[in-house]
Design a protein around this motif. Structure first.
Motif, PDB file in Angstrom:
ATOM      1  N   TRP A  39       0.541  -0.731  -0.051  1.00 59.31           N
ATOM      2  CA  TRP A  39      -0.162   0.036   0.086  1.00 59.31           C
ATOM      3  C   TRP A  39       0.801   1.319   0.012  1.00 59.31           C
ATOM      4  CZ3 TRP A  39       0.209   4.024   3.020  1.00 59.31           C
ATOM      5  CH2 TRP A  39       0.374   3.704   4.205  1.00 59.31           C
ATOM      6  N   ALA A  40       1.784   1.075   0.894  1.00 60.12           N
ATOM      7  CA  ALA A  40       2.853   2.540   1.056  1.00 60.12           C
ATOM      8  C   ALA A  40       3.584   2.601  -0.254  1.00 60.12           C
ATOM      9  CB  ALA A  40       3.454   2.184   2.151  1.00 60.12           C
ATOM     10  N   ASP A  41       3.954   1.729  -1.404  1.00 62.88           N
ATOM     11  CA  ASP A  41       4.443   1.441  -3.110  1.00 62.88           C
ATOM     12  C   ASP A  41       4.023   2.268  -3.348  1.00 62.88           C
ATOM     13  OD1 ASP A  41       6.749  -0.293  -1.211  1.00 62.88           O
ATOM     14  OD2 ASP A  41       6.583  -1.365  -2.530  1.00 62.88           O
ATOM     15  N   THR A  42       2.628   1.035  -3.554  1.00 60.04           N
ATOM     16  CA  THR A  42       1.570   2.345  -4.322  1.00 60.04           C
ATOM     17  C   THR A  42       1.110   4.199  -4.181  1.00 60.04           C
ATOM     18  OG1 THR A  42       0.426  -0.040  -4.477  1.00 60.04           O
ATOM     19  CG2 THR A  42      -0.921   1.923  -5.726  1.00 60.04           C
ATOM     20  N   ALA A  43       0.898   3.788  -3.018  1.00 59.57           N
ATOM     21  CA  ALA A  43       0.964   5.386  -2.779  1.00 59.57           C
ATOM     22  C   ALA A  43       1.928   6.463  -2.867  1.00 59.57           C
ATOM     23  CB  ALA A  43       0.139   5.690  -1.381  1.00 59.57           C
ATOM     24  N   HIS A  50       9.922   2.578   2.705  1.00 54.01           N
ATOM     25  CA  HIS A  50       9.491   2.246   4.033  1.00 54.01           C
ATOM     26  C   HIS A  50      10.375   3.743   4.685  1.00 54.01           C
ATOM     27  CE1 HIS A  50      11.449  -1.014   7.320  1.00 54.01           C
ATOM     28  NE2 HIS A  50      10.417   0.129   7.640  1.00 54.01           N
ATOM     29  N   ALA A  51       9.814   3.909   5.510  1.00 53.61           N
ATOM     30  CA  ALA A  51      10.020   5.373   5.990  1.00 53.61           C
ATOM     31  C   ALA A  51       9.032   5.199   7.874  1.00 53.61           C
ATOM     32  CB  ALA A  51       9.931   6.360   5.213  1.00 53.61           C
ATOM     33  N   LYS A  52       9.947   5.752   8.326  1.00 53.63           N
ATOM     34  CA  LYS A  52       9.438   6.699   9.951  1.00 53.63           C
ATOM     35  C   LYS A  52       8.749   7.848   9.678  1.00 53.63           C
ATOM     36  CE  LYS A  52      13.429   4.940  12.782  1.00 53.63           C
ATOM     37  NZ  LYS A  52      14.537   5.962  13.221  1.00 53.63           N
ATOM     38  N   ILE A  53       7.067   7.451  10.235  1.00 55.10           N
ATOM     39  CA  ILE A  53       6.254   9.516   9.962  1.00 55.10           C
ATOM     40  C   ILE A  53       6.119   9.885  11.576  1.00 55.10           C
ATOM     41  CG2 ILE A  53       6.134   8.225   7.714  1.00 55.10           C
ATOM     42  CD1 ILE A  53       2.993   7.975   9.159  1.00 55.10           C
TER      43      ILE A  53
END
Length: 150
Positions: A39-43, A50-53
């Protein structure tokens, strides 16, 4: 169709330093997470994203910033944005006391690019380099502290 600004996203090299800077300015940390997966790759449009937010809100509750520290793919270091470059280049905040804001910023090694300017006796403002070299504008509305006879 209605539209509402949700937040301004800022990629940083050290999320803890950036959080400390904004919290000291009066922001409230409202959430943090580590994101990854399809989902993160797509968005975001990055394979293996891969990230800290961290999400922080302004003291008045009307604005938010979202900080990202990329773990993968590696963050790409660039020269700090100049005020006259095309594209997004700064985030701006109004403050009640610009001197207090600059004192807080200086404790994080962040200083005005040139100094503090006064615009038509309405605002005192400056651009400074925040965490990871981001441009941050702080402005004090001088008309808010004037009496009716001024």
């Amino acid at each position: 169709m209605t539209i509402k600004l949700e937040n301004v996203g800022i990629a940083v090299r050290d999320i803890e330093a950036a959080i400390a800077f904004f919290v000291d300015l009066g922001f409230e940390l409202v959430g943090r997470d580590t994101i990854a997966g399809e989902w993160a790759d797509t968005a975001v449009g990055l394979d293996g994203n891969h990230a800290k937010i961290a999400v922080l809100t302004t003291p008045d509750g009307h604005g938010q910033i979202e900080l990202f520290e990329y773990l993968h793919p590696d963050a790409i270091e660039t020269d700090p944005t100049l005020p006259n470059e095309i594209g997004m280049h700064r985030v701006a905040f109004s403050v009640d006391d610009i001197d207090a804001a600059l004192d807080i910023a200086s404790r994080h090694g962040c200083y005005p690019l040139r100094g503090v300017a006064t615009y038509r006796d309405i605002y005192k403002l400056t651009y400074l380099r925040g965490p990871s070299g981001i441009l941050v504008m702080v402005a004090e509305d001088l008309t808010k502290n004037r009496g009716p006879a001024e």
